[in-house]
Design an enzyme around this catalytic site. Structure first.
Site, PDB file in Angstrom:
ATOM      1  N   CYS A   2      27.933  23.363 -26.533  1.00  0.00           N
ATOM      2  CA  CYS A   2      28.391  24.751 -26.592  1.00  0.00           C
ATOM      3  C   CYS A   2      28.216  25.260 -28.021  1.00  0.00           C
ATOM      4  O   CYS A   2      27.869  24.512 -28.914  1.00  0.00           O
ATOM      5  CB  CYS A   2      29.872  24.816 -26.231  1.00  0.00           C
ATOM      6  SG  CYS A   2      30.258  24.017 -24.679  1.00  0.00           S
ATOM      7  N   ARG A  27      22.557  27.413 -27.359  1.00  0.00           N
ATOM      8  CA  ARG A  27      23.314  26.165 -27.197  1.00  0.00           C
ATOM      9  C   ARG A  27      24.038  26.105 -25.860  1.00  0.00           C
ATOM     10  O   ARG A  27      24.565  25.076 -25.456  1.00  0.00           O
ATOM     11  CB  ARG A  27      24.344  26.008 -28.325  1.00  0.00           C
ATOM     12  CG  ARG A  27      23.760  25.941 -29.719  1.00  0.00           C
ATOM     13  CD  ARG A  27      24.849  25.853 -30.757  1.00  0.00           C
ATOM     14  NE  ARG A  27      25.643  24.655 -30.564  1.00  0.00           N
ATOM     15  CZ  ARG A  27      25.298  23.454 -31.032  1.00  0.00           C
ATOM     16  NH1 ARG A  27      24.157  23.311 -31.683  1.00  0.00           N
ATOM     17  NH2 ARG A  27      26.040  22.398 -30.831  1.00  0.00           N
ATOM     18  N   TRP A  74      28.388  25.762 -22.478  1.00  0.00           N
ATOM     19  CA  TRP A  74      27.482  25.021 -21.622  1.00  0.00           C
ATOM     20  C   TRP A  74      28.366  23.981 -20.964  1.00  0.00           C
ATOM     21  O   TRP A  74      28.764  22.995 -21.585  1.00  0.00           O
ATOM     22  CB  TRP A  74      26.355  24.396 -22.443  1.00  0.00           C
ATOM     23  CG  TRP A  74      25.386  23.691 -21.583  1.00  0.00           C
ATOM     24  CD1 TRP A  74      24.401  24.213 -20.828  1.00  0.00           C
ATOM     25  CD2 TRP A  74      25.380  22.289 -21.322  1.00  0.00           C
ATOM     26  NE1 TRP A  74      23.763  23.240 -20.129  1.00  0.00           N
ATOM     27  CE2 TRP A  74      24.347  22.044 -20.401  1.00  0.00           C
ATOM     28  CE3 TRP A  74      26.136  21.234 -21.783  1.00  0.00           C
ATOM     29  CZ2 TRP A  74      24.050  20.780 -19.936  1.00  0.00           C
ATOM     30  CZ3 TRP A  74      25.853  19.971 -21.325  1.00  0.00           C
ATOM     31  CH2 TRP A  74      24.818  19.755 -20.414  1.00  0.00           C
ATOM     32  N   ASN A  98      33.581  22.281 -28.882  1.00  0.00           N
ATOM     33  CA  ASN A  98      32.294  21.790 -28.378  1.00  0.00           C
ATOM     34  C   ASN A  98      32.367  20.274 -28.404  1.00  0.00           C
ATOM     35  O   ASN A  98      32.665  19.686 -29.442  1.00  0.00           O
ATOM     36  CB  ASN A  98      31.148  22.269 -29.278  1.00  0.00           C
ATOM     37  CG  ASN A  98      29.833  21.599 -28.900  1.00  0.00           C
ATOM     38  OD1 ASN A  98      29.616  21.287 -27.732  1.00  0.00           O
ATOM     39  ND2 ASN A  98      28.993  21.324 -29.879  1.00  0.00           N
ATOM     40  N   GLY A  99      32.137  19.633 -27.259  1.00  0.00           N
ATOM     41  CA  GLY A  99      32.167  18.169 -27.200  1.00  0.00           C
ATOM     42  C   GLY A  99      32.698  17.715 -25.858  1.00  0.00           C
ATOM     43  O   GLY A  99      32.827  18.493 -24.922  1.00  0.00           O
ATOM     44  N   GLU A 481       4.079  10.522 -17.282  1.00  0.00           N
ATOM     45  CA  GLU A 481       4.831  11.533 -18.051  1.00  0.00           C
ATOM     46  C   GLU A 481       4.075  11.918 -19.314  1.00  0.00           C
ATOM     47  O   GLU A 481       4.004  13.096 -19.684  1.00  0.00           O
ATOM     48  CB  GLU A 481       6.234  11.016 -18.374  1.00  0.00           C
ATOM     49  CG  GLU A 481       7.077  11.920 -19.262  1.00  0.00           C
ATOM     50  CD  GLU A 481       7.326  13.311 -18.673  1.00  0.00           C
ATOM     51  OE1 GLU A 481       7.042  13.518 -17.469  1.00  0.00           O
ATOM     52  OE2 GLU A 481       7.778  14.184 -19.424  1.00  0.00           O
ATOM     53  N   LYS A 485       2.899  15.747 -20.127  1.00  0.00           N
ATOM     54  CA  LYS A 485       3.252  16.443 -21.375  1.00  0.00           C
ATOM     55  C   LYS A 485       2.006  17.008 -22.030  1.00  0.00           C
ATOM     56  O   LYS A 485       1.977  18.146 -22.482  1.00  0.00           O
ATOM     57  CB  LYS A 485       3.973  15.477 -22.328  1.00  0.00           C
ATOM     58  CG  LYS A 485       5.401  15.189 -21.932  1.00  0.00           C
ATOM     59  CD  LYS A 485       6.321  16.336 -22.278  1.00  0.00           C
ATOM     60  CE  LYS A 485       7.126  17.003 -21.230  1.00  0.00           C
ATOM     61  NZ  LYS A 485       7.233  16.734 -19.889  1.00  0.00           N
ATOM     62  N   GLU A 488       0.518  20.005 -19.876  1.00  0.00           N
ATOM     63  CA  GLU A 488       1.264  21.273 -19.825  1.00  0.00           C
ATOM     64  C   GLU A 488       1.414  21.909 -21.195  1.00  0.00           C
ATOM     65  O   GLU A 488       1.629  23.108 -21.299  1.00  0.00           O
ATOM     66  CB  GLU A 488       2.612  21.083 -19.154  1.00  0.00           C
ATOM     67  CG  GLU A 488       3.577  20.133 -19.814  1.00  0.00           C
ATOM     68  CD  GLU A 488       4.909  20.068 -19.051  1.00  0.00           C
ATOM     69  OE1 GLU A 488       5.235  21.008 -18.319  1.00  0.00           O
ATOM     70  OE2 GLU A 488       5.616  19.081 -19.204  1.00  0.00           O
ATOM     71  N   HIS A 504     -10.661   0.058 -10.693  1.00  0.00           N
ATOM     72  CA  HIS A 504     -11.037   0.509  -9.329  1.00  0.00           C
ATOM     73  C   HIS A 504     -11.508   1.954  -9.338  1.00  0.00           C
ATOM     74  O   HIS A 504     -11.276   2.695  -8.396  1.00  0.00           O
ATOM     75  CB  HIS A 504      -9.841   0.336  -8.387  1.00  0.00           C
ATOM     76  CG  HIS A 504      -9.378  -1.079  -8.265  1.00  0.00           C
ATOM     77  ND1 HIS A 504     -10.060  -2.037  -7.558  1.00  0.00           N
ATOM     78  CD2 HIS A 504      -8.330  -1.725  -8.834  1.00  0.00           C
ATOM     79  CE1 HIS A 504      -9.432  -3.195  -7.651  1.00  0.00           C
ATOM     80  NE2 HIS A 504      -8.384  -3.041  -8.418  1.00  0.00           N
ATOM     81  N   LYS A 603      10.194  27.497 -16.688  1.00  0.00           N
ATOM     82  CA  LYS A 603      11.137  26.408 -16.965  1.00  0.00           C
ATOM     83  C   LYS A 603      11.750  25.894 -15.674  1.00  0.00           C
ATOM     84  O   LYS A 603      12.004  24.725 -15.520  1.00  0.00           O
ATOM     85  CB  LYS A 603      12.248  26.885 -17.909  1.00  0.00           C
ATOM     86  CG  LYS A 603      13.249  25.793 -18.285  1.00  0.00           C
ATOM     87  CD  LYS A 603      12.567  24.611 -18.953  1.00  0.00           C
ATOM     88  CE  LYS A 603      13.517  23.467 -19.197  1.00  0.00           C
ATOM     89  NZ  LYS A 603      12.810  22.229 -19.618  1.00  0.00           N
TER      90      LYS A 603
HETATM   91  C1  AGP Z   1       8.477  19.188 -17.048  1.00  0.00           C
HETATM   92  O1  AGP Z   1       7.944  19.128 -18.377  1.00  0.00           O
HETATM   93  C2  AGP Z   1       7.948  20.365 -16.296  1.00  0.00           C
HETATM   94  N1  AGP Z   1       8.335  21.557 -16.963  1.00  0.00           N
HETATM   95  C3  AGP Z   1       8.261  20.350 -14.808  1.00  0.00           C
HETATM   96  O2  AGP Z   1       7.468  19.321 -14.262  1.00  0.00           O
HETATM   97  C4  AGP Z   1       9.718  20.061 -14.367  1.00  0.00           C
HETATM   98  O3  AGP Z   1      10.050  18.728 -14.665  1.00  0.00           O
HETATM   99  C5  AGP Z   1       9.808  20.269 -12.838  1.00  0.00           C
HETATM  100  O4  AGP Z   1       9.510  21.617 -12.557  1.00  0.00           O
HETATM  101  C6  AGP Z   1      11.185  19.903 -12.266  1.00  0.00           C
HETATM  102  O5  AGP Z   1      12.156  20.726 -12.836  1.00  0.00           O
HETATM  103  P1  AGP Z   1      13.719  20.345 -12.600  1.00  0.00           P
HETATM  104  O6  AGP Z   1      13.937  19.013 -13.254  1.00  0.00           O
HETATM  105  O7  AGP Z   1      14.487  21.445 -13.250  1.00  0.00           O
HETATM  106  O8  AGP Z   1      13.942  20.256 -11.111  1.00  0.00           O
END
Ligand code: AGP
Length: 608
Positions: A2, A27, A74, A98-99, A481, A485, A488, A504, A603
């Protein structure tokens, strides 16, 4: 996490605090509130929603006040609502915090037995009543000192008392708190952005320190009341950098917040002395955990990669079958999930449409649903039977980083809980693994300390147009992953693959222009990984390997190598992903990409 801010001085305190809350909104932003002296009393105004919603409570005008404290929330305990919004009060004592208070349930029971009436579901309210217990007999700072002797956990707080208009008392332990020094005006806040346009002279409090401020000045003391001298730092930031805590981008800030995010996710969730896991935090009974038939873990994107790591952890540690699937696939394959099974939905935002649809389908089929989620009160959390919150704080960057490592931490804890409930592990063994978990934040901190090496490697590789990421076992999801990264953030095509699968097909891609990233931690598959590296090396491939300290065999085979601290194999997944996050970030910067808001992405994907 927060955001808190306090002001005392000659200006319009309410306007200064409301402006500061807007700058702290990164935050946390599910509710906000302010308390201010007016007419010899303290008035509180709070609203669910964002700071702009709180501002509507002042449309009729802003009362004249010289001292105020404010909070943007938050939520960690208690869903987002006006009654759970800060500031909280106990008679004349008012507080923002906050905590996370670890022993709040025990304290709440004791205070209720003393006759205190609780009006919220928060842990914070407990501190208010504790201070009130002493505030009649002591000055506010003394009352706060007495109150906090009983409190375990993390807190950055600012308190005021009706009897002492103009005084603000702040304390720091495990959550950040700093003091802004103006001319005849003083600030206390979670972070510099809150008061940055009023003062650039800052004192950063350390754990166990208290600030007592009035318009006459500021005193910093220990919790025993001993005055201490602190360095005054002058902040050379631009306002925009101030919102990111001095980092150029939210993504970088959140990568560096991972030690705290993991620590906050772990805090209060187990008793290391006995090895017990606090099942209340999972919202499941021991009986339920012991008797689940099959466990399904379903998610999207980065959260799905965490789910894959979770499969390895739970099956290895608890010997319970786990099926993992991508949410958009699971719901259309007429899944066999049924009553008696457990569905774990992993979602940072708690609003991903595909994941929510699976939760609803699983419940319709009679399964129990546990949400591992980062946003209190989100749809996933509200619709699940049980919720385990990752406490990684708001994740603003579109690319998920600290939420991912907090998800893996959560799944590891869940694996221990299942293993203990099913007699697959003794409390002693669990305690040993929990000790390792407690060492994780420091190990992440250590490897972040050498992140300029990653920047140097990024400068060598950022012109490539394809990458291959390879890993074995539970490091295969980390390869996935790392590739995600890079894709994207930099728009470079990248694939994650099981290293054993390379021969393969994907080995046809290998040439001197293809960087191949190997996850090569020590362990039973180390020799296999070395063989795969030799297959790439013999075809002229360029190798960047991630190893654990002291692995000279792999480093001699590599064109570029970065080492992470040794750890338990499961925790190496967290330590190995951090350099891959940094690699994507630095290559994105070198390619001029918008690393916080990459093209085409959102997001939270709230549509199918
Ligand atoms: C992660 O870097 C991406 N932005 C995306 O794959 C994300 O993980 C996915 O849309 C799932 O989102 P969520 O964890 O909010 O469900």
């Amino acid at each position: 996490m927060c955001g808190i801010i306090g002001y005392t001085g000659r200006k319009d305190a309410i306007s200064v605090v409301l402006e500061g809350l807007k700058r702290l909104e990164y935050r946390g932003y599910d509710s906000a509130g302010i308390a201010f002296f007016s007419g010899g009393a303290i008035e509180i105004r709070r609203r669910e929603g964002k700071v702009k919603d709180l501002l509507t409570l002042f449309e009729a005008g802003t009362p004249v006040s010289r001292t105020a404290i404010g909070h943007t929330r938050w939520a960690t305990h208690g869903r987002p609502s006006e009654q759970n919004a800060h500031p909280h009060r106990s008679d004349g004592v008012v507080l923002v915090h906050n905590g996370i208070i670890e022993n709040y349930l025990e304290l709440k029971r004791n205070l209720a037995a003393e006759g205190y009436i609780f009006t919220s579901d928060t842990d914070t309210e407990v501190i208010c009543h504790l201070i009130h217990r002493y505030a009649e007999d002591y000055p506010l700072e003394e009352a706060v000192r007495h109150a906090l002797k009983n409190v375990k956990g993390a807190y950055a707080l600012a308190a005021i008392h009706e009897k002492e208009e103009g005084k603000i008392v702040g304390v720091k332990k495990d959550s950040p708190l700093c003091v802004g020094l103006g001319q005849g005006e003083y600030f206390v806040a979670s972070d510099v952005p809150a008061f940055f346009n009023h003062s650039k002279d800052v004192i950063y409090l350390d754990d166990g320190e208290m600030v007592v401020m009035t318009e006459d000045g500021v005193m910093i003391t220990t919790m025993e009341g001993e005055p201490i001298r602190k360095e005054i730092v002058s902040i050379p930031w631009s306002p925009s950098m101030a919102e990111k805590g001095g980092y150029k981008h939210f993504m970088l800030k959140e990568i560096y917040e991972q030690p705290r995010a993991v620590a906050d996710t772990l805090r209060g969730r187990f008793t290391v002395e006995t090895g017990e896991v606090n099942l209340e935090e999972f919202g499941l009974s021991e009986e339920e955990i012991r008797t689940f038939g099959k466990i399904y873990i379903v998610a999207c994107g980065t959260s799905w990669h965490a789910a894959l790591v979770g499969k390895y952890c739970i099956e290895e540690v608890a010997r319970v079958p786990v099926e993992v699937d991508i949410a958009s696939e699971f719901r259309y394959r007429n899944p066999l999930i049924a009553a008696g099974d457990l569905l774990i939905a992993i979602t940072q935002s708690g609003e991903t449409a595909d994941t929510l649809a699976v939760q609803r389908e699983a419940r319709r089929l009679g399964a129990k649903v546990l949400s591992i989620c980062n946003v209190v009160g989100s749809t996933s959390a509200r619709e699940a039977d049980a919720v385990f919150y990752t406490h990684s704080g708001p994740e603003i960057g579109v690319a998920s980083t600290k939420a991912f490592t907090s998800q893996i931490t959560s799944l590891y804890l869940f694996a221990l809980a299942v293993a203990l409930a099913r007699g697959r592990m003794t409390g002693e063994a669990a305690s040993g693994l929990q000790q390792e978990l407690l060492s994780l934040p420091d190990k992440i901190e250590q490897l972040l300390g050498s992140s300029e090496e990653i920047e140097g490697i990024a400068k060598e590789l950022f012109r490539a147009e394809d990458f291959l990421y390879l890993g074995r076992g539970m490091h295969y999801p980390i390869a996935l992953e790392g590739a995600l990264k890079l894709k994207e953030i930099t728009y470079i095509h990248a694939e994650g693959y099981p290293a054993g699968e390379m021969k393969h097909g994907p080995i046809a891609l290998v040439d001197e222009d293809l960087p191949v990233v190997f996850l090569a931690p020590k362990g039973p598959l180390h020799e296999k990984i070395i063989s795969n590296m030799q297959e790439v090396k013999s075809r002229g491939g360029k190798i960047f390997s991630l190893v654990q300290r002291g692995d000279t065999v792999v480093s001699e085979l590599s064109d570029y190598c970065f080492s992470v601290p040794d750890s338990n194999p499961y925790l190496s997944t967290i330590l190995l992903v951090v350099p891959l996050q940094l690699l994507a970030y630095h290559i994105g910067i070198l390619r001029g990409c918008d690393v916080d808001q990459p093209r085409n992405l959102a997001k939270s994907v709230t549509v199918e």
